[in-house]
Write a protein that holds these residues in place. Structure first.
Motif, PDB file in Angstrom:
ATOM      1  N   UNK A 394      16.565  14.306 -42.547  1.00 39.73           N
ATOM      2  CA  UNK A 394      15.474  13.668 -41.865  1.00 39.73           C
ATOM      3  C   UNK A 394      16.009  12.639 -40.985  1.00 39.73           C
ATOM      4  N   UNK A 395      15.720  12.496 -39.911  1.00 41.50           N
ATOM      5  CA  UNK A 395      16.033  11.632 -38.862  1.00 41.50           C
ATOM      6  C   UNK A 395      14.970  10.348 -38.634  1.00 41.50           C
ATOM      7  N   UNK A 566      14.158  -6.007 -21.177  1.00 37.74           N
ATOM      8  CA  UNK A 566      13.142  -6.784 -20.349  1.00 37.74           C
ATOM      9  C   UNK A 566      12.235  -5.769 -19.456  1.00 37.74           C
ATOM     10  N   UNK A 567      12.626  -4.547 -19.140  1.00 33.15           N
ATOM     11  CA  UNK A 567      11.927  -3.585 -18.498  1.00 33.15           C
ATOM     12  C   UNK A 567      10.877  -2.765 -19.356  1.00 33.15           C
ATOM     13  N   UNK A 568      10.829  -2.971 -20.463  1.00 36.15           N
ATOM     14  CA  UNK A 568      10.050  -2.322 -21.361  1.00 36.15           C
ATOM     15  C   UNK A 568       8.823  -3.290 -21.960  1.00 36.15           C
ATOM     16  N   UNK A 569       7.684  -2.681 -22.703  1.00 40.20           N
ATOM     17  CA  UNK A 569       6.724  -3.337 -23.314  1.00 40.20           C
ATOM     18  C   UNK A 569       6.821  -3.364 -24.823  1.00 40.20           C
ATOM     19  N   UNK A 570       7.612  -2.513 -25.232  1.00 39.24           N
ATOM     20  CA  UNK A 570       7.626  -2.097 -26.838  1.00 39.24           C
ATOM     21  C   UNK A 570       9.009  -1.733 -26.905  1.00 39.24           C
ATOM     22  N   UNK A 571       9.385  -2.006 -28.314  1.00 41.76           N
ATOM     23  CA  UNK A 571      10.935  -1.433 -28.930  1.00 41.76           C
ATOM     24  C   UNK A 571      10.542  -0.867 -29.870  1.00 41.76           C
ATOM     25  N   UNK A 572      11.258   0.408 -30.194  1.00 34.13           N
ATOM     26  CA  UNK A 572      11.321   1.128 -31.336  1.00 34.13           C
ATOM     27  C   UNK A 572      12.777   1.099 -31.911  1.00 34.13           C
ATOM     28  N   UNK A 573      12.782   0.523 -33.067  1.00 31.18           N
ATOM     29  CA  UNK A 573      14.347   0.474 -33.785  1.00 31.18           C
ATOM     30  C   UNK A 573      14.590   1.568 -34.705  1.00 31.18           C
ATOM     31  N   UNK A 574      15.403   2.490 -34.629  1.00 27.44           N
ATOM     32  CA  UNK A 574      15.634   3.308 -35.524  1.00 27.44           C
ATOM     33  C   UNK A 574      16.576   2.902 -36.627  1.00 27.44           C
ATOM     34  N   UNK A 575      16.490   2.823 -38.033  1.00 30.37           N
ATOM     35  CA  UNK A 575      17.418   2.409 -38.817  1.00 30.37           C
ATOM     36  C   UNK A 575      18.330   3.334 -39.455  1.00 30.37           C
ATOM     37  N   UNK A 579      13.887   5.649 -41.432  1.00 32.50           N
ATOM     38  CA  UNK A 579      13.415   4.209 -41.289  1.00 32.50           C
ATOM     39  C   UNK A 579      13.235   3.829 -39.689  1.00 32.50           C
ATOM     40  N   UNK A 580      12.448   3.109 -39.494  1.00 30.08           N
ATOM     41  CA  UNK A 580      12.014   2.787 -38.200  1.00 30.08           C
ATOM     42  C   UNK A 580      11.297   1.126 -38.083  1.00 30.08           C
ATOM     43  N   UNK A 581      11.214   0.557 -37.119  1.00 26.98           N
ATOM     44  CA  UNK A 581      10.384  -0.677 -36.893  1.00 26.98           C
ATOM     45  C   UNK A 581      10.205  -0.589 -35.553  1.00 26.98           C
ATOM     46  N   UNK A 582       8.983  -1.114 -35.385  1.00 28.70           N
ATOM     47  CA  UNK A 582       8.119  -1.283 -33.854  1.00 28.70           C
ATOM     48  C   UNK A 582       7.650  -2.600 -33.708  1.00 28.70           C
ATOM     49  N   UNK A 583       8.027  -3.028 -32.313  1.00 26.26           N
ATOM     50  CA  UNK A 583       7.338  -4.178 -31.956  1.00 26.26           C
ATOM     51  C   UNK A 583       7.110  -4.478 -30.685  1.00 26.26           C
ATOM     52  N   UNK A 584       6.456  -5.527 -30.050  1.00 27.83           N
ATOM     53  CA  UNK A 584       6.123  -5.712 -28.758  1.00 27.83           C
ATOM     54  C   UNK A 584       7.284  -6.644 -28.098  1.00 27.83           C
ATOM     55  N   UNK A 585       7.898  -6.179 -27.059  1.00 30.16           N
ATOM     56  CA  UNK A 585       9.073  -6.900 -26.437  1.00 30.16           C
ATOM     57  C   UNK A 585       8.486  -8.313 -26.122  1.00 30.16           C
ATOM     58  N   UNK A 601       3.865  -1.516 -39.475  1.00 30.76           N
ATOM     59  CA  UNK A 601       4.661  -0.472 -39.207  1.00 30.76           C
ATOM     60  C   UNK A 601       6.244  -1.037 -39.214  1.00 30.76           C
ATOM     61  N   UNK A 602       6.256  -2.373 -39.498  1.00 27.38           N
ATOM     62  CA  UNK A 602       7.460  -3.103 -39.525  1.00 27.38           C
ATOM     63  C   UNK A 602       8.211  -2.615 -41.103  1.00 27.38           C
ATOM     64  N   UNK A 603       8.264  -1.620 -41.380  1.00 23.77           N
ATOM     65  CA  UNK A 603       8.718  -1.266 -42.558  1.00 23.77           C
ATOM     66  C   UNK A 603       9.770  -0.152 -42.657  1.00 23.77           C
ATOM     67  N   UNK A 604      10.562  -0.130 -43.598  1.00 22.10           N
ATOM     68  CA  UNK A 604      11.728   0.917 -43.813  1.00 22.10           C
ATOM     69  C   UNK A 604      10.969   2.339 -44.546  1.00 22.10           C
ATOM     70  N   UNK A 605      11.509   3.312 -43.791  1.00 23.51           N
ATOM     71  CA  UNK A 605      10.804   4.335 -44.450  1.00 23.51           C
ATOM     72  C   UNK A 605      12.003   5.347 -45.322  1.00 23.51           C
ATOM     73  N   UNK A 606      12.011   5.534 -46.545  1.00 23.43           N
ATOM     74  CA  UNK A 606      13.074   6.259 -47.151  1.00 23.43           C
ATOM     75  C   UNK A 606      12.610   7.566 -47.849  1.00 23.43           C
TER      76      UNK A 606
END
Length: 611
Positions: A394-395, A566-575, A579-585, A601-606
Motif C-alpha cells: 500500500x502506497x 511557491x507556485x502551489x497552494x497546497x503541499x501533500x507529503x507522502x511519508x 502515511x501522508x500529511x496535507x497543508x496549505x503553503x 489530515x496531518x496524521x500518519x496512516x499505518x
C-alpha cells in the motif's frame, strides 16, 4: 482546496483468463478459437463484400478444377495416341490442351490474385478492430502494467497477418480438395474400383497418424517459437531505443548477455521444433512418394494383359494423385496448420482482453478491490488507497481532498513513497486499491512527464501533440515557442514542418520546454506534472510555472526542488507506508497555525494491506 469526509468504495473485477492450453489441429477447441476471431468479419459491416469475394473465389476454383480434369484427360489421350502411333489423334489432343491452357493460365493467375487481395482486405479490417480495442480505455497501458500476455504488438502486427492469409489459404484448399475429390474420383471409379478402395484406406491411415503422432508436440513448439522470437526481437528493439544511455554506461556486455539469453531460448526451442519437423518430413515424403508406385502396381496386370490402354493407366495415375492430394490435404499441410493454430490461439487470447464483443473482461487482478472513477466538476479524492498492480503493498492510505479550480497541489516525499503512483491513480491509469476519485472530463487533463514523449514527425506535430490538427496559425505556434524559451528552435531545425530525430536533436531541457508548449497550445483545465522541470534551470522553471498559474489551470505536481513550493497552494507529503500529511503553503510559510480542516489530515496512516 477543501477536505471531504472519508468513505470507502471498492469493487471486485472478474478474472482474466490466464490459463494457456495447447490445442490440436481440427480439434473442437481449435475450431472454437478460429470462429471467435473470424466470425465478426463475416457477420459485420463488410459481410457482403466478404461473402461476395468468397463466392467469386469458389467459382474460379470450380473453373480451375474442371480445366484440370480436362487437362488430365487430354494427357492420357496424348499418351494413348503415341502408344498407338496415331498422329491425327495425337495432334488433335495437343490442340485441345493448348485451347484449355489458354483459359486455365489466366484463371489460375486471377484466382491467386483475388485470394491474396481478399486476405489483405480482411487483415486491414481485423487489424483496425484489434487496434480499436487495444487503444480504447488505454488497454495497451493496462496490458503492459498487468503483464497478462506477452508481446501484444506482435500479435497485432504479425499474428493477424498470418491468421487472415492462412485462413483464406486453408479454407480454399479444403474447398478445392472437396471439388478435386468429387471430380477425379468419378474419373478413377470408371477405371478401377480397387484403386479407389486402396486410396481411401491409404489416405485415412495417413491422416490419422499425422494427427495423433505429430499433433500436440508441433502445436506446443510452434506456440513457444512465436513467443520467444517476439521476446528476442523486443530485446534488440530495446537496445536500439536506449542506445545512448547504454553507450554512456558502456553496458554492452550486460546487454549482450541479456540478448544472448533470449536468443538461446529461440535456438533451443527451434532445435526441438526442427527435430519434430524432421520426423514429420520423413512421414510426409514417404506418404506422397508411394503414390508413384501404388497405381502402377495395382493396374499393372490390366495394362500388361491389354485390358487397359497405357493412356488410361496414365490418366488413372494422375487422378489417383489428385484424389490423394485432396484427401491427404491435412498430412501435406500439417506443419503450417500447426503454426496457424498456435497463432490463432494467441489472437484469441488477446481478443478476450481487448474486445468486449469477444467476451473480454477488464484487465485487472481477480478478487481485488478497485478505485472507482466518477465524473465531477472538479478533482475530489475520497478515502483513496493506492496499491501497485500485482502487489499487496500500500502506497497511500485513506487520502481525501478536493481541488478547487485554480488550486495547485504539490506532492512531495522520499523516492519510492508513491508520488508518481498517486498521479497514475488520479489520471485513471491505475485502479488497484480502493476509494473514489471524482474527475472532470478526460479532455481537460494534460500530463507532463519527466521525459516527454516525442513522436516521429514534424516540429508542428510535436508542438500540437496529441492533436492531429490545430486552428492556431504558424505565427501563433512560433509565439508559443518563444513563450517557452525556444525562440530560435523553428529557424534552427528548418521550420515548423521540418522532420528530425527529436530525441537526439533536442536536449532533455529543450524537450521539457517543448512539452510546456503543448500545454499552451491546448490550454487544458488540469495539468499534471511529474518532475516536468527536472532538467531546467531555476529561471526557466519559475517562468514556466508562472505561465501555468496565470492560465488559471489546476495543477498537480510531483517535484523535489523546494523552489517549486511557491507556485502551489497546497503541499501533500507522502511519508511512506501509506502515511501522508496535507497543508496549505501560505499558512505554512507564514508560520500560522494550520486550519481545523487540515489538522484532521496531518496524521500518519499505518496499515498492513489494501481495503
Amino acid at each position: 482546496m477543501k477536505t471531504v469526509a472519508q468513505t470507502s468504495a471498492s469493487t471486485n473485477g472478474p478474472a482474466v483468463p490466464g490459463a494457456r492450453r495447447r490445442t490440436a489441429p481440427l480439434s473442437l477447441a481449435a475450431w472454437k478459437q478460429f470462429i471467435s476471431v473470424a466470425k465478426p468479419y463475416w457477420l459485420g459491416n463488410e459481410k457482403n463484400t466478404a461473402w461476395g469475394l468468397l463466392l467469386l473465389l469458389i467459382v474460379l476454383m470450380l473453373a480451375e478444377t474442371e480445366l484440370a480434369v480436362m487437362l488430365n484427360n487430354q494427357s492420357g489421350e496424348m499418351t494413348s495416341a503415341l502408344a498407338g502411333r496415331d498422329g491425327d489423334r495425337f495432334w488433335k489432343s495437343v490442340r485441345a490442351c493448348l485451347f484449355i491452357l489458354a483459359f486455365a493460365v489466366p484463371i489460375y493467375a486471377f484466382y491467386y490474385y483475388m485470394r491474396d487481395m481478399f486476405a489483405n482486405r480482411w487483415r486491414r479490417w481485423l487489424t483496425g478492430r484489434f487496434l480499436d480495442g487495444y487503444l480504447e480505455d488505454r488497454k495497451y497501458y493496462a496490458l503492459t502494467s498487468e503483464g497478462e500476455i506477452d508481446n501484444p504488438d506482435q500479435r497485432i502486427s504479425e499474428d493477424i497477418n498470418t491468421f487472415t492469409g492462412r485462413s483464406i489459404h486453408f479454407l480454399l484448399i479444403f474447398l478445392g480438395s472437396i471439388m478435386q475429390l468429387v471430380a477425379f474420383s468419378s474419373v478413377l471409379w470408371t477405371i478401377s474400383h480397387l484403386l479407389v478402395g486402396v486410396l481411401a484406406v491409404y489416405a485415412v491411415t495417413g491422416t490419422v497418424l499425422a494427427l495423433y503422432v505429430f499433433g500436440n508436440p508441433l502445436i506446443r513448439l510452434n506456440f513457444w517459437q512465436l513467443r520467444r522470437e517476439a521476446d528476442f526481437r523486443f530485446g534488440l528493439m530495446r537496445l536500439r531505443e536506449n542506445a545512448e544511455s547504454i553507450a554512456f554506461y558502456r553496458g554492452e556486455a550486460q546487454e549482450r548477455a541479456y540478448i544472448d539469453s533470449k536468443f538461446d531460448k529461440v535456438y533451443l526451442n527451434y532445435s526441438r521444433l526442427i527435430k519434430k519437423q524432421r520426423t514429420l518430413n520423413l512421414f510426409q515424403r514417404t506418404f506422397s512418394q508411394l503414390t508413384l508406385v501404388l497405381p502402377g502396381v495395382i493396374l499393372a496386370d490390366a495394362v500388361l494383359s491389354g485390358e487397359l490402354e497405357v493412356g488410361r493407366a496414365i490418366q488413372a495415375a494422375g487422378a489417383f494423385t489428385a484424389v490423394l492430394g485432396a484427401v491427404g490435404v491435412i498430412v501435406d499441410n500439417f506443419e503450417s496448420l500447426s503454426r496457424f493454430v498456435a497463432g490463432t490461439e494467441r489472437l484469441q487470447t488477446l481478443s478476450k482482453l481487448v474486445l468486449p464483443a469477444a467476451g473480454g473482461t477488464p484487465v485487472a487482478a481477480n478478487g481485488r478491490s478497485h478505485i472507482l472513477m466518477w465524473p465531477g466538476k472538479q478533482i475530489a479524492v475520497d478515502s483513496l488507497t493506492v496499491c501497485p498492480p500485482q502487489s499487496e503493498r500500500v502506497l497511500v492510505k485513506d487520502l481525501s481532498f478536493v481541488l478547487a479550480p485554480g488550486d495547485a497541489l504539490l506532492i512531495t516525499g522520499d523516492s519510492g513513497c508513491g508520488k508518481s503512483s498517486l498521479l497514475r491513480a488520479i489520471a485513471g491509469l491505475w485502479d488497484t486499491g480502493s476509494g473514489l476519485i471524482h474527475h472532470p472530463p478526460r479532455e481537460e487533463f494534460f500530463f507532463l512527464p519527466q521525459q516527454p514523449y516525442l513522436q516521429h514527425g514534424t516540429l508542428r506535430s510535436q508542438l500540437i501533440y496529441p492533436s492531429v490538427q490545430t486552428t492556431l496559425s504558424d505565427q501563433q505556434l512560433l509565439q508559443i515557442l518563444e513563450q517557452v524559451h525556444l525562440p530560435q528552435l523553428a529557424e534552427r531545425v528548418g521550420g515548423l514542418d521540418a522532420v528530425q530525430d527529436w530525441l537526439k536533436l533536442l536536449s532533455v531541457g529543450e524537450q521539457q520546454r517543448l512539452a510546456f508548449g503543448r500545454v499552451l497550445v491546448h490550454q487544458p483545465g488540469i495539468v499534471i506534472l511529474d518532475e516536468a522541470t527536472s532538467a531546467l534551470d531555476s529561471g526557466n522553471e519559475a517562468s514556466l510555472y508562472q505561465r501555468l498559474r496565470a492560465s488559471g489551470a489546476t495543477l498537480i505536481s510531483v517535484a523535489h526542488r523546494s523552489a517549486v513550493r511557491r507556485h502551489h497552494t497546497h503541499v501533500l507529503r507522502l511519508k511512506g507506508d501509506g502515511g501522508w500529511e496535507l497543508h496549505e503553503v501560505a499558512k505554512r510559510r507564514d508560520a500560522a497555525p494550520p486550519s481545523t480542516a487540515f489538522t484532521r489530515f496531518q496524521r500518519r496512516q499505518e496499515f498492513d494491506e489494501c481495503g
